[in-house]
Design an enzyme around this catalytic site. Structure first.
Site, short mmCIF file in Angstrom:
data_model
loop_
_atom_site.label_atom_id
_atom_site.label_comp_id
_atom_site.label_asym_id
_atom_site.label_seq_id
_atom_site.Cartn_x
_atom_site.Cartn_y
_atom_site.Cartn_z
N ARG A 1 0.83 -1.19 0.00
CA ARG A 1 0.00 0.00 0.00
C ARG A 1 0.88 1.26 0.00
O ARG A 1 2.01 1.24 0.46
CB ARG A 1 -0.89 0.03 1.24
CG ARG A 1 -1.94 -1.06 1.30
CD ARG A 1 -2.79 -0.93 2.56
NE ARG A 1 -1.98 -1.03 3.78
CZ ARG A 1 -1.63 0.00 4.54
NH1 ARG A 1 -1.99 1.22 4.20
NH2 ARG A 1 -0.91 -0.19 5.61
N LYS B 1 -8.46 -3.23 1.00
CA LYS B 1 -8.36 -2.31 2.12
C LYS B 1 -9.26 -1.09 1.93
O LYS B 1 -9.68 -0.46 2.91
CB LYS B 1 -6.90 -1.87 2.31
CG LYS B 1 -6.00 -2.98 2.83
CD LYS B 1 -6.52 -3.58 4.13
CE LYS B 1 -5.56 -4.61 4.71
NZ LYS B 1 -6.12 -5.29 5.91
N HIS C 1 -9.87 -5.03 12.68
CA HIS C 1 -8.77 -5.57 11.88
C HIS C 1 -8.24 -6.79 12.63
O HIS C 1 -7.33 -6.69 13.45
CB HIS C 1 -7.68 -4.51 11.70
CG HIS C 1 -6.57 -4.94 10.79
ND1 HIS C 1 -5.28 -4.50 10.93
CD2 HIS C 1 -6.56 -5.77 9.72
CE1 HIS C 1 -4.53 -5.02 9.98
NE2 HIS C 1 -5.29 -5.80 9.24
N SER D 1 -0.26 -6.39 9.71
CA SER D 1 0.35 -7.33 8.78
C SER D 1 1.73 -7.74 9.28
O SER D 1 2.53 -6.90 9.69
CB SER D 1 0.47 -6.70 7.39
OG SER D 1 -0.79 -6.43 6.84
N LYS E 1 -1.61 -12.89 12.16
CA LYS E 1 -3.06 -13.10 12.18
C LYS E 1 -3.48 -14.27 11.30
O LYS E 1 -4.24 -15.13 11.71
CB LYS E 1 -3.80 -11.85 11.70
CG LYS E 1 -3.73 -10.65 12.61
CD LYS E 1 -4.76 -9.59 12.27
CE LYS E 1 -4.92 -9.33 10.80
NZ LYS E 1 -3.68 -8.92 10.12
N THR E 2 -3.00 -14.27 10.06
CA THR E 2 -3.39 -15.32 9.12
C THR E 2 -2.86 -16.68 9.56
O THR E 2 -3.58 -17.68 9.59
CB THR E 2 -2.90 -14.98 7.71
OG1 THR E 2 -3.48 -13.74 7.30
CG2 THR E 2 -3.28 -16.07 6.73
N ASP F 1 -8.69 -11.61 8.41
CA ASP F 1 -8.22 -10.23 8.41
C ASP F 1 -9.24 -9.18 8.86
O ASP F 1 -8.88 -8.24 9.54
CB ASP F 1 -7.72 -9.86 7.01
CG ASP F 1 -6.84 -8.63 7.00
OD1 ASP F 1 -6.03 -8.47 7.94
OD2 ASP F 1 -6.94 -7.82 6.08
N ARG G 1 2.71 -12.35 -1.50
CA ARG G 1 1.44 -12.77 -0.92
C ARG G 1 0.72 -13.77 -1.80
O ARG G 1 1.04 -13.94 -2.98
CB ARG G 1 0.53 -11.55 -0.71
CG ARG G 1 0.97 -10.63 0.42
CD ARG G 1 0.02 -9.48 0.62
NE ARG G 1 0.40 -8.66 1.75
CZ ARG G 1 -0.04 -8.82 3.00
NH1 ARG G 1 -0.89 -9.81 3.26
NH2 ARG G 1 0.35 -8.04 3.97
#
Length: 548
Positions: A76, A217, A237, A255, A259-260, A274, A339
């Protein structure tokens, strides 16, 4: 013959020949523009893969996944993300470095320029949902100039069935044209690339960047405005999963904090990785897929993600091993932010619809670059509120432009970059949820131990999984706890699968006095960061601050 050549022999040619698939609502495109190019509507994954290959947008890997590059932007670009400032937003949006205002007239002119640009371009259109709960979902229509971007949207958003598409009227639209470059001198942008949210016109414009995460996002930011502001629902989030006994757990973190990885637990069912909302009834996922980091991915460490990288999924900015179509996940020559995007049903234990009950355990994930936070700590209500507002972690290399090593950061509510409203709005809702429900809140350090970044080592994933499993199974309820110096939270002194020395980070340092110095330094950083929230925080929240 390559895998994909054999596969495509079985593709129904109607996908290529029928450009509009006889959807009458899209024969006259709803954005008041015409194109001499072909318009493809809601194509299935196989057709989008074929388009991508024919248009030289990517390659097939040995597992059938599509490999695509995002070009100049591999993450981003926060400084090029804007929100239109108008009557609706001027007094509600949290304006500043994160939510940069954009003029509504400039938005209209820029949109018209983009539509003129599209007059001779092929277009891929997709209708989708954001939000698994039918009572709160958002209908979105996406316009893509790249086929692989449309596949990304198929994977990441929820997919309406044929009946739902018959009377589909979008609540929000995305126009994503990476080839379109803005002129900052006349268009009001900072650079040629941009992502602009117009909450009144319910439209997102994205140009000059092929980083697909801007679309995902963008919609997350939209829901972070609409749900709390209009429905008093907490948007989060976080990732979420559910145990065999129906116990829901949620994981907050930026990120790179895990989390994933941590939500993809083979012993629990995945709700999502997410973006979620917490209603009076429970938790629901915003998305229909997962967008996981794959740098240094190994099958033995993350088998669920590894096995999800197959035909229909996408890998971004990766490279092949020499003379093969096998992805080299250790290759960081393009970016560390490599990713994969895949539908959530590629995870065998994902639940559909992606909805769970009221959470029983909440985990705050932090990649502590100072190396002073224990692998697991239990927070009381005040500490939980304080740490939720603080959102401490270290930004991990590759998630944003210019980040090449872990960097100390505080991101309000573990997602400040996507919060259109002031953080106290979300924190207040979070506090209300804690008051209404009996919830355990844990702080998990997935960062460094034995010293700060550059001296210590990254916390072993096996240790992190062991602490989380122990918390979920209630094994930490009766163990001995000690209060952490400075921060005051409770540190368990025993946990199956984790050495007791690791549980107490000061014991892992060669120089305990150096640990004390770093501990004081981090506590001071917390206090300094919280100054901007102090005036709007209750005494109960302020009691959770570290002792400086």
């Amino acid at each position: 013959m390559y895998f994909w050549e054999d596969l495509f022999q079985n593709i129904n040619p109607i996908f290529m020949l029928n450009s509009l698939l006889e959807n009458p609502k899209l024969k006259d495109p709803p954005l008041e523009f015409k194109t001499t190019g072909k318009v493809y509507y809601n194509l299935p994954p196989a057709a989008l893969v074929e388009h991508s290959l024919k248009r030289n947008e990517g390659y097939l890997t040995s597992t059938g996944a599509l490999m695509a590059d995002t070009g100049k932007f591999t993450g981003r670009s926060p400084k090029d993300r804007f929100i239109v400032k108008d009557e609706k937003t001027k007094d509600t949006v949290w304006w500043g470095d994160i939510n940069i205002p954009f003029d509504s007239n400039q938005f209209d002119l820029l949109e018209k320029k983009m539509l003129v640009f599209l007059q001779d371009k092929d277009l891929f259109i997709r209708d989708a949902y954001a939000g698994a709960d039918k009572n709160h979902r958002l209908k979105i229509r996406i316009f893509n100039s790249l086929a692989w971007h449309n596949l990304f949207c198929y994977n990441m958003f929820l997919r309406p069935d044929e009946q739902e598409l018959n009377d589909f009227e979008p609540d929000f639209k995305i126009i994503c044209i990476p080839e379109f470059q803005a002129n900052p001198a006349t268009d009001g942008t900072s650079n040629a690339n941009f992502a602009i949210l117009n909450l009144s016109k319910r439209t997102i414009l994205i140009g000059g960047t092929a980083y697909a995460g801007e679309m995902k996002k963008g919609i997350f930011s939209v829901l972070n405005y609409l749900l709390p502001e209009e429905k008093n629902i907490l948007s989060m989030h976080c990732s979420a999963n559910i145990g065999k006994n129906g116990d829901t757990a949620i994981f907050f973190g930026l990120s790179g904090t895990g989390k994933t990885t941590l939500s993809a637990d083979p012993n629990r069912s995945l709700i999502g990785d997410d973006e979620h909302a917490w209603t009076d009834q429970g938790v629901f996922n915003f998305e229909g897929g997962c967008y996981a980091k794959v740098v240094d991915l190994k099958e033995e460490k993350e088998p669920e993600i590894w096995n999800a990288i197959k035909f229909g999924s996408i890998v971004e900015n990766t490279r092949f091993k020499k003379d093969s179509r096998e992805v080299d996940f250790a290759n960081k020559s393009v970016t560390e932010n490599t990713r994969t995007a895949y539908p959530i049903h590629f995870i065998p234990n994902a639940i559909v619809p992606s909805i769970g009950g009221i959470p029983k355990n909440i985990f705050f994930l932090t990649a502590d670059a100072f190396g002073v936070i224990p692998p697991i700590s239990k927070l009381n209500k005040s500490q939980a509120m304080y740490h939720f507002i603080s959102g401490y972690t270290a930004k991990v290399a590759g998630t944003e432009i210019g980040i090449t090593e872990p960097k100390l950061t505080f991101s309000a509510c573990f997602g400040a970059a996507f919060l259109p409203l002031h953080p106290t709005k979300y924190a207040t809702l979070f506090g209300e949820k804690m008051e209404e429900n009996d919830v355990n809140v844990w702080l998990i350090n997935t960062g460094w131990t034995g010293g700060p970044y550059g001296v210590g080592s990254r916390m072993k994933l096996a240790y992190t999984r062991a602490t989380i499993t122990a918390a979920l199974e209630g094994k930490l309820d009766q163990c001995e706890y000690k209060e952490h110096p400075k921060f005051g939270f409770q540190v368990p002194q025993s946990c199956d699968g984790v050495p007791s020395k690791v549980l107490n980070p000061r014991d892992t340092w060669d120089d305990p006095e150096a640990y004390d110095h770093q501990n004081q330094k981090l506590a001071e950083a917390f206090t300094k960061n919280f100054e901007k929230f102090k005036a709007g925080s209750s005494k109960d929240i302020l009691k959770g601050a570290p002792k400086v």
